[in-house]
Write an enzyme that holds these catalytic residues in place. Structure first.
Site, PDB file in Angstrom:
ATOM      1  N   GLY A 296      -3.454  78.710  58.949  1.00 60.03           N
ATOM      2  CA  GLY A 296      -4.351  77.679  58.973  1.00 60.03           C
ATOM      3  C   GLY A 296      -5.679  77.975  59.499  1.00 60.03           C
TER       4      GLY A 296
ATOM      5  N   GLY B  74      -8.400  88.844  63.371  1.00 58.28           N
ATOM      6  CA  GLY B  74      -8.655  87.627  62.379  1.00 58.28           C
ATOM      7  C   GLY B  74      -8.995  86.546  63.140  1.00 58.28           C
TER       8      GLY B  74
ATOM      9  CB  THR C 231      -2.530  92.068  67.939  1.00 57.23           C
ATOM     10  OG1 THR C 231      -1.473  92.549  66.874  1.00 57.23           O
ATOM     11  CG2 THR C 231      -3.717  93.194  67.826  1.00 57.23           C
TER      12      THR C 231
ATOM     13  CG  ASP D 253      -0.150  94.342  64.303  1.00 55.77           C
ATOM     14  OD1 ASP D 253       0.848  94.113  64.722  1.00 55.77           O
ATOM     15  OD2 ASP D 253      -0.651  93.326  63.728  1.00 55.77           O
TER      16      ASP D 253
ATOM     17  NE  ARG E  31      -0.887  91.639  58.253  1.00 52.87           N
ATOM     18  CZ  ARG E  31      -0.084  90.917  57.323  1.00 52.87           C
ATOM     19  NH1 ARG E  31       1.026  90.481  57.579  1.00 52.87           N
ATOM     20  NH2 ARG E  31      -0.524  91.087  56.239  1.00 52.87           N
TER      21      ARG E  31
ATOM     22  CD  GLU F 292       4.785  94.618  59.360  1.00 55.67           C
ATOM     23  OE1 GLU F 292       5.884  93.916  59.173  1.00 55.67           O
ATOM     24  OE2 GLU F 292       3.621  94.403  60.208  1.00 55.67           O
TER      25      GLU F 292
HETATM   26  O1  F6P Z   1       0.341  90.642  63.818  1.00 56.90           O
HETATM   27  C1  F6P Z   1       1.377  90.637  64.319  1.00 56.90           C
HETATM   28  C2  F6P Z   1       2.593  90.870  63.790  1.00 56.90           C
HETATM   29  O2  F6P Z   1       3.810  90.723  64.414  1.00 56.90           O
HETATM   30  C3  F6P Z   1       2.664  91.941  62.293  1.00 56.90           C
HETATM   31  O3  F6P Z   1       2.998  93.007  62.998  1.00 56.90           O
HETATM   32  C4  F6P Z   1       3.609  91.412  61.466  1.00 56.90           C
HETATM   33  O4  F6P Z   1       3.325  91.910  60.308  1.00 56.90           O
HETATM   34  C5  F6P Z   1       3.411  89.901  61.471  1.00 56.90           C
HETATM   35  O5  F6P Z   1       2.653  89.496  62.718  1.00 56.90           O
HETATM   36  C6  F6P Z   1       4.453  89.129  61.345  1.00 56.90           C
HETATM   37  O6  F6P Z   1       4.029  87.535  61.084  1.00 56.90           O
HETATM   38  P1  F6P Z   1       5.022  86.609  61.181  1.00 56.90           P
HETATM   39  O7  F6P Z   1       5.334  86.023  62.553  1.00 56.90           O
HETATM   40  O8  F6P Z   1       4.405  85.323  60.501  1.00 56.90           O
HETATM   41  O9  F6P Z   1       6.276  86.828  60.503  1.00 56.90           O
END
Ligand code: F6P
Length: 368
Positions: free
Chosen positions: A77, A115, A137, A139, A183, A234
């Site tokens: 969003g 972001g 985060t 990440d 990510r 991932e």
């Molecule tokens: O950015 C944090 C994160 O947990 C990433 O590691 C993962 O790819 C993504 O968000 C998952 O997002 P969602 O909660 O939309 O599935």
């Protein structure tokens, strides 16, 4: 003074500890009012803006250990490209800016990843918002900070998973594959892989070779061990270069599935029974680790002090055992990737783990 705070992007452990630190510093240290905005920029977009008074939370010491975010958050969003019910996209940035001014705020603390930070930075420049950022985060891919809130808790969860997978792997004579989040960066996989004794660590920043990985596993067997642990981030691609995803939500792809692909390949090549665990969102929830609470507290206090000094457009950061602040423009430069020549990669190699090799065309790796 009246300041606002919002959490934005994927949640993580330690967000409520940030909120508590901000409230305590602002209320006890400066006598200000603190307003919590619900659901990130979504809350500001509403008329009236969705916000709650946070001053009473000064006594809520449960916040330090509470997972998630009491304010709620969104990781989609983008107000500059907002998905509308009819399937079109609209620029709703003016509504967000109006929300900040309607709340009568003198400054805003945005707790987010790169972001969210980029969006908030743009809104602040356009709308005269006095902004300070706090990195969060799992990440850990924000530039210029060694740690973002949530990272060590996620690593702890992944290490605990490896600790639990090792005995069952040994009991059943298996290869266990653990797929973790992160990510486009491999920080979680690399830290957890080293701490949890993974035999192979696959991260998006390094290329791997299935034959070499197979041989590595077979050598473990030759050395007399009946099991192996593999951790894979991932965003690691298949060996033909294809990303493994679960589709996309119109704004970004959702990674997931590389662990199962790898298990099929490795199982067939080694003849070894292989099982997969996809850790998913358990890395984001739960009680924050002590380190995340420390980072969250230091960040929250420093962010409020920056506002007191009228030092805006800054992001707090952790560097060389200290909390510092850096220009927001220097943080919103895309993800900070694993340094393929750094200590963590050489440590993994030194321990005899398979980690692949740097890609022929180097990816842009921003180091701390
Ligand atoms: O950015 C944090 C994160 O947990 C990433 O590691 C993962 O790819 C993504 O968000 C998952 O997002 P969602 O909660 O939309 O599935």
């Amino acid at each position: 003074m009246r300041i606002g705070i919002l959490t934005s992007g994927g949640d993580c452990a330690g967000l409520n500890a940030v909120i508590l630190a901000v409230v305590r510093r602002a209320v006890l240290g400066y006598g200000w009012d603190v307003v919590g905005i619900r659901q990130g920029t979504h809350g500001l977009m509403q008329d009236p803006p969705q916000a709650i008074d946070l001053n009473d939370y000064v006594n809520n010491d449960g916040m330090l250990r509470l997972g998630g975010t009491i304010l709620g958050t969104v990781n989609k969003g983008d107000p500059f490209h907002y998905p509308m019910p009819d399937g079109s996209f609209a620029d709703r940035s003016a509504e967000v800016i109006a929300g900040y001014h309607k709340l009568g705020l003198d400054a805003l603390i945005g707790v987010g990843g790169d972001g969210s930070m980029a969006i908030l930075h743009r809104l602040a420049e356009m709308g005269g918002i006095n902004l300070v950022g706090i990195p969060k985060t799992i990440d850990n891919d924000l530039a210029l900070t060694e740690y973002s809130v949530g990272f060590t808790t996620a690593v702890n969860v992944a290490v605990e998973a490896l600790d639990r997978l090792q005995p069952t792997a040994a009991s059943h004579d298996r290869i266990m594959i653990l797929e973790v989040m992160g990510r486009d960066a491999g920080h979680i996989a690399l830290f957890a892989g080293v701490a949890g004794g993974a035999d192979a660590i696959l991260i998006p920043e390094m290329d791997y070779d299935l034959d070499a990985l197979t041989e590595h596993c077979l050598n473990i067997r030759k050395r007399g061990r009946n099991h192996a642990l593999v951790i894979v981030a991932e965003a690691v691609k298949r060996d033909d270069g294809a990303a493994v995803t679960q589709g996309d939500d119109g704004q970004k792809v959702r990674y997931g599935g590389i662990g199962h692909w790898l298990a099929d390949e490795l199982g067939a090549r080694t003849g070894w029974e292989t099982r997969v665990t996809v850790l998913g969102h358990v890395q984001r929830g739960g009680i924050p680790s002590p380190r995340d609470r420390v980072i969250a507290s230091a960040f929250g206090v420093h962010a409020v002090d920056l506002i007191a000094q009228k030092s805006f457009d800054r992001v707090v950061a952790w560097s060389k055992r200290k909390v510092i602040d850096v220009a927001m423009a220097d943080v919103i430069v895309g993800p900070r990737l694993v340094d393929t020549n750094g200590t963590m990669v050489s440590t993994a190699k030194g321990l005899g783990a398979y980690i692949g090799h740097p890609p022929k065309t180097a990816r842009t790796a921003k180091t701390v």
